[in-house]
Every structure is written in C-alpha cells, then in structure tokens.
Design an enzyme around this catalytic site. Sequence first.
Site, PDB file in Angstrom:
ATOM      1  N   GLY A   1       0.531  -1.604   0.093  1.00  0.00           N
ATOM      2  CA  GLY A   1       0.108  -0.228  -0.220  1.00  0.00           C
ATOM      3  C   GLY A   1       0.598   1.403  -0.079  1.00  0.00           C
TER       4      GLY A   1
ATOM      5  N   HIS B   1       3.642   2.002  -8.230  1.00  0.00           N
ATOM      6  CA  HIS B   1       2.964   0.917  -8.291  1.00  0.00           C
ATOM      7  C   HIS B   1       2.604   0.721  -9.551  1.00  0.00           C
ATOM      8  CE1 HIS B   1       3.563   1.850  -3.505  1.00  0.00           C
ATOM      9  NE2 HIS B   1       4.284   0.570  -3.433  1.00  0.00           N
TER      10      HIS B   1
ATOM     11  N   GLN C   1      14.832  -8.718  -3.169  1.00  0.00           N
ATOM     12  CA  GLN C   1      13.269  -9.619  -3.475  1.00  0.00           C
ATOM     13  C   GLN C   1      13.073 -10.322  -4.051  1.00  0.00           C
ATOM     14  OE1 GLN C   1      10.222  -7.692  -0.959  1.00  0.00           O
ATOM     15  NE2 GLN C   1       9.772  -7.010  -2.930  1.00  0.00           N
TER      16      GLN C   1
HETATM   17  O1  PAF Z   1       7.786  -5.035  -2.367  1.00  0.00           O
HETATM   18  C1  PAF Z   1       6.635  -4.981  -1.442  1.00  0.00           C
HETATM   19  O2  PAF Z   1       6.268  -4.183  -0.577  1.00  0.00           O
HETATM   20  C2  PAF Z   1       6.995  -6.310  -0.172  1.00  0.00           C
HETATM   21  O3  PAF Z   1       7.567  -6.396   0.133  1.00  0.00           O
HETATM   22  C3  PAF Z   1       5.704  -6.834  -1.150  1.00  0.00           C
HETATM   23  C4  PAF Z   1       6.278  -8.276  -2.125  1.00  0.00           C
HETATM   24  C5  PAF Z   1       4.507  -6.549  -1.357  1.00  0.00           C
HETATM   25  C6  PAF Z   1       5.794  -8.468  -0.081  1.00  0.00           C
HETATM   26  O4  PAF Z   1       5.231  -7.920   1.221  1.00  0.00           O
END
Ligand code: PAF
Length: 282
Positions: free
Chosen positions: A31, A37, A155
């Site tokens: 969020g 995003h 990640q």
């Molecule tokens: O990158 C993010 O915003 C978070 O690490 C994710 C991938 C939504 C996991 O909570």
Amino acid sequence: METVTTIAAVHARVRAWHKEGLRVAFVPTMGNLHPGHVSLIEAARRHGERFVASIFVNPMQFGPNEDFAHYPRTPTQDERMLAEAGCNLMFMPDVAEIYPNGAERATRIDVPGLSRILCGEFRPGHFEGVATIVAKLFHIVEPDVAVFGEKDFQQLTVIRRMVADLCIPVQVIGAPTVRDADGLAMSSRNQYLTPQERALAPRIYEILTATAKRLQAGDNEFASMERAGCQALEAAGFKPDYFAVRQAVDLSAPKPDTSHLVVLTAARLGKARLIDNVQVRR
Ligand code: PAF
C-alpha cells in the site's frame, strides 16, 4: 474495481476468471501507493487480461525495531489509484485473515543463502517474511503472472528462487525502477526524509551510476569499487550498510567475464533506510 478482504472472495473471483480462460496478473504491495506501484500495474496490463493487487503490510517481514507500526497506511487513496490504473480486484486482508494463528507461529519459507546476504545480513528474518507472504499470496490469488519492482532487486531474486524451488506455477516479471526527476528511486519510505535529507538523497543513484560506468568501461576492480562506493556515500552524509557489485542472476560474487552485473546498496539517511541498484550488461 471490486475490493475484497477475504481469501474466499479472492478465490471465487479469480477462479471464475480462469473458467472463462482469462489470464490473471497480480501485483502484491504494502500500500501507500506511488507512481512506482502504478508502473507495476501498467506492466501487469501487458501480461494479463484481469488484474489483481493486494495491499497488506506484512508483520512477518519487519524486525522488532523496524517501522511496522509507523509504516504509512493510506487505503482510501490506494483504492482510488488502483481503480484509476485499471485494476479489477483489490485484496486488502487484515492480519488475522492471513495469519489466523499469529504471524509468529505461522509456517515459514526460508530461501537459504540468498536471504542472509546484503540486506538479509542487516535485516535478519526479513526475506523469510517476504518469501512466506508472497507464497501465501500466490496460493490465495493463483495468478498466471506476478509483477515485482526491480528496485527491490534482492527481493525479486529471492522470489524467483522460491518460485523455481517450490515449482510454483507463476511467471515472475521484474519491472524497471521508477525515479523522481532527480534520480531518487520512488519509495514509500522517502517520506521519512527531512527536506535537507531529501535534497541529498539522489546522491545514492549518482554514486551507483558512477560505479556502473566504471563496470561498463571494463573495470573489474570490484572490491575497490565497493570501497569507493561506501566512502562516497559516507562523504555525502549516508551511513551505508553495504555497497556491492554482484552477478545479477543470483547475487553471487562477480567474475571478470560476468556479462550481467548489478550494483546494489542500502544506506541510512536520518530515519530512512534507502535501497537502490543499477544493472550493467557488458
Ligand atoms: O515489496 C513489497 O512491497 C513487499 O515486500 C511485498 C512483495 C508486497 C511483500 O510484502
């Protein structure tokens, strides 16, 4: 756009789409959405026919002294931005829906090696939390494709490894980092910066880019570049956790003939911990 809060509602909607033969693309988020995003949703639109986004601030990926309680939460604004970006389904569960027995007692997914280096060294347990929530969300949403930002390069690498190791049938796509006009990578955590720190913050990208140029020119003095990167960050007022040159494929140590490299850093500036990276192909 429909907004749902339960796993059952997501299953019902996505399974109906799959029955119609529609390809479903998914963007997981925490969020507090910004144009970075929105670019993930736009990337998702190139890979699917229906779009799902989740908004969940995942307690499992925050350390005990990190910003879970203060992480910015802006659900009304997020809902509007997702609807405008063409998202079809927004999944916004509460913690009990995701971790009915509590996050501490939930089954966890560990991606060894990759999760302990770089950011993993400074945020113990962080990537275990990320891998666990992403695996859960993949089981809940059952997407065909999922999009993650390349800004969180480690990640993305951890998720790709987990998906391969667990044979999860989701295609993982990395989308380019979105930057402000002065080069600072967009992040919800940029709002922790004071105006003075915000003015300084783009130095991180300049220092990464300078290192990338040296690599591009054929320089293979990786250790000296890493030292110089840390020193430049310190001189600019940052407290670097690390500044590293790695192989992009698996974040292992680079070799002189590695053709796809990534320069990654994490550095503290006031209350913010900023991460960024630049890829180099040569
Ligand atoms: O990158 C993010 O915003 C978070 O690490 C994710 C991938 C939504 C996991 O909570």
